[in-house]
Design an enzyme around this catalytic site. Sequence first.
Site, PDB file in Angstrom:
ATOM      1  N   TYR A  44      -0.224   8.782 -15.920  1.00  0.00           N
ATOM      2  CA  TYR A  44       0.346   9.236 -14.640  1.00  0.00           C
ATOM      3  C   TYR A  44       1.467  10.240 -14.879  1.00  0.00           C
ATOM      4  CZ  TYR A  44       2.411   8.881  -9.931  1.00  0.00           C
ATOM      5  OH  TYR A  44       2.903   9.143  -8.669  1.00  0.00           O
TER       6      TYR A  44
HETATM    7  N1  LIG Z   1       4.038   5.203  -3.733  1.00  0.00           N
HETATM    8  C1  LIG Z   1       4.996   5.656  -4.523  1.00  0.00           C
HETATM    9  O1  LIG Z   1       5.926   4.908  -4.908  1.00  0.00           O
HETATM   10  C2  LIG Z   1       4.987   7.074  -4.999  1.00  0.00           C
HETATM   11  C3  LIG Z   1       6.042   7.540  -5.764  1.00  0.00           C
HETATM   12  C4  LIG Z   1       6.050   8.861  -6.201  1.00  0.00           C
HETATM   13  C5  LIG Z   1       5.002   9.701  -5.872  1.00  0.00           C
HETATM   14  N2  LIG Z   1       3.958   9.216  -5.127  1.00  0.00           N
HETATM   15  C6  LIG Z   1       2.891  10.151  -4.829  1.00  0.00           C
HETATM   16  O2  LIG Z   1       2.739  10.252  -3.433  1.00  0.00           O
HETATM   17  C7  LIG Z   1       1.382  10.603  -3.123  1.00  0.00           C
HETATM   18  C8  LIG Z   1       0.866   9.656  -2.048  1.00  0.00           C
HETATM   19  O3  LIG Z   1       0.833   8.345  -2.577  1.00  0.00           O
HETATM   20  P1  LIG Z   1       0.907   7.048  -1.649  1.00  0.00           P
HETATM   21  O4  LIG Z   1       2.062   6.250  -2.119  1.00  0.00           O
HETATM   22  O5  LIG Z   1       0.803   7.433  -0.220  1.00  0.00           O
HETATM   23  O6  LIG Z   1      -0.403   6.284  -2.133  1.00  0.00           O
HETATM   24  P2  LIG Z   1      -1.736   5.945  -1.346  1.00  0.00           P
HETATM   25  O7  LIG Z   1      -2.638   5.303  -2.332  1.00  0.00           O
HETATM   26  O8  LIG Z   1      -1.392   5.200  -0.105  1.00  0.00           O
HETATM   27  O9  LIG Z   1      -2.294   7.383  -0.929  1.00  0.00           O
HETATM   28  C9  LIG Z   1      -3.079   8.169  -1.748  1.00  0.00           C
HETATM   29  C10 LIG Z   1      -4.313   8.562  -0.984  1.00  0.00           C
HETATM   30  O10 LIG Z   1      -5.104   9.438  -1.788  1.00  0.00           O
HETATM   31  C11 LIG Z   1      -6.461   9.134  -1.535  1.00  0.00           C
HETATM   32  N3  LIG Z   1      -7.285   9.635  -2.625  1.00  0.00           N
HETATM   33  C12 LIG Z   1      -7.319   9.179  -3.905  1.00  0.00           C
HETATM   34  N4  LIG Z   1      -8.191   9.902  -4.611  1.00  0.00           N
HETATM   35  C13 LIG Z   1      -8.694  10.841  -3.765  1.00  0.00           C
HETATM   36  C14 LIG Z   1      -9.628  11.889  -3.906  1.00  0.00           C
HETATM   37  N5  LIG Z   1     -10.233  12.120  -5.084  1.00  0.00           N
HETATM   38  N6  LIG Z   1      -9.923  12.648  -2.831  1.00  0.00           N
HETATM   39  C15 LIG Z   1      -9.337  12.416  -1.624  1.00  0.00           C
HETATM   40  N7  LIG Z   1      -8.426  11.431  -1.441  1.00  0.00           N
HETATM   41  C16 LIG Z   1      -8.121  10.665  -2.510  1.00  0.00           C
HETATM   42  C17 LIG Z   1      -6.483   7.631  -1.403  1.00  0.00           C
HETATM   43  O11 LIG Z   1      -7.642   7.185  -0.740  1.00  0.00           O
HETATM   44  C18 LIG Z   1      -5.200   7.373  -0.623  1.00  0.00           C
HETATM   45  O12 LIG Z   1      -5.430   7.325   0.771  1.00  0.00           O
HETATM   46  C19 LIG Z   1       0.634  10.569  -4.450  1.00  0.00           C
HETATM   47  O13 LIG Z   1       0.539  11.867  -4.984  1.00  0.00           O
HETATM   48  C20 LIG Z   1       1.518   9.728  -5.332  1.00  0.00           C
HETATM   49  O14 LIG Z   1       1.344  10.020  -6.702  1.00  0.00           O
HETATM   50  C21 LIG Z   1       3.928   7.944  -4.676  1.00  0.00           C
END
Ligand SMILES: NC(=O)c1ccc[n+]([C@@H]2O[C@H](COP(=O)([O-])OP(=O)(O)OC[C@H]3O[C@@H](n4cnc5c(N)ncnc54)[C@H](O)[C@@H]3O)[C@@H](O)[C@H]2O)c1
Length: 270
Positions: free
Chosen positions: A160
């Site tokens: 990651y």
């Molecule tokens: N949750 C955290 O603590 C956190 C922290 C830092 C960064 N992020 C980043 O924030 C962003 C959103 O994450 P989140 O927390 O909302 O997680 P989440 O899992 O709720 O959302 C991610 C979404 O991406 C979709 N997805 C995955 N692979 C896909 C693909 N190939 N095509 C289309 N859609 C796809 C999933 O179905 C999901 O709905 C991500 O980039 C994540 O790395 C999250």
Amino acid sequence: MSGGRLQGEIALVTGAAGGLGSAVVRRYLAEGARVVATDLRPGPLDELAASLDFPAELVTVPGDASDWETAKETVAAAHRHFGQVGVYTSCVGVYDHNVRFTDLPGDQLGDALLECWRINVGSVLVTLRAVLDDLTATRGRAVLTGSYAAHAPGGGGVLYTSSKHALLGVVKQLAHELAPQVRVNAVSPGVLPTVMTGLGTLGQEPRDAVLPGTEQALPLRRIPTGDELAGLYVTLASAADTAAVTGTVLIADSGLLTRGFGGPPGGEEL
Ligand SMILES: NC(=O)c1ccc[n+]([C@@H]2O[C@H](COP(=O)([O-])OP(=O)(O)OC[C@H]3O[C@@H](n4cnc5c(N)ncnc54)[C@H](O)[C@@H]3O)[C@@H](O)[C@H]2O)c1
């Protein structure tokens, strides 16, 4: 809505059914944009559409954002329903659930790396490539999603963390290449109260992104909701408010990167 900061804009949002993506979609709509939303999971995408105050301003396209045909279909849907896209936002992501390098089975490492990078980096590039003519024609903006793990170790495992560091490379290189027509920026969240998908190649189930004790480890003692970060996306997506901003990352990590090894001078110990 009239008078919003994205009034008249057409936005394409990937990862739109996720915790962060759905908050961004809601906020873009509230700011006056029309939105084409895509996500791998059709069920949550339908739930998002059903819950909206502005359903006529949203079109959903289920599919894999790293797949070229899906990406082209998403852009075609924007053209059929609304017109040329001016804002592209990626909230796609998959987590490696902090797996240590020493715990990664060598025979699964290559496939796990490819899965993580295909989703976290590949989907961003494939969809951006599909929408690039629109962004070029509209002097558009790409607003991508980094992470604390794009800037420092310890926000995930090496799969990651390396993928999110690569995302910074995407922002810098494409801000450089695509100027002056297209601006490319990102938001880097620290931690969000969402359930993140794990790596299928490692058999990881979805898990809460927030671990016990996380809030106390954050200098601001605050885990923001997706709604609280959505305004940062609006700012970078706005044609007027960030007209001179490209190649930048807005870090929204509750102060984690400021902490270093020690607590504040004279303050409490970690
Ligand atoms: N949750 C955290 O603590 C956190 C922290 C830092 C960064 N992020 C980043 O924030 C962003 C959103 O994450 P989140 O927390 O909302 O997680 P989440 O899992 O709720 O959302 C991610 C979404 O991406 C979709 N997805 C995955 N692979 C896909 C693909 N190939 N095509 C289309 N859609 C796809 C999933 O179905 C999901 O709905 C991500 O980039 C994540 O790395 C999250």
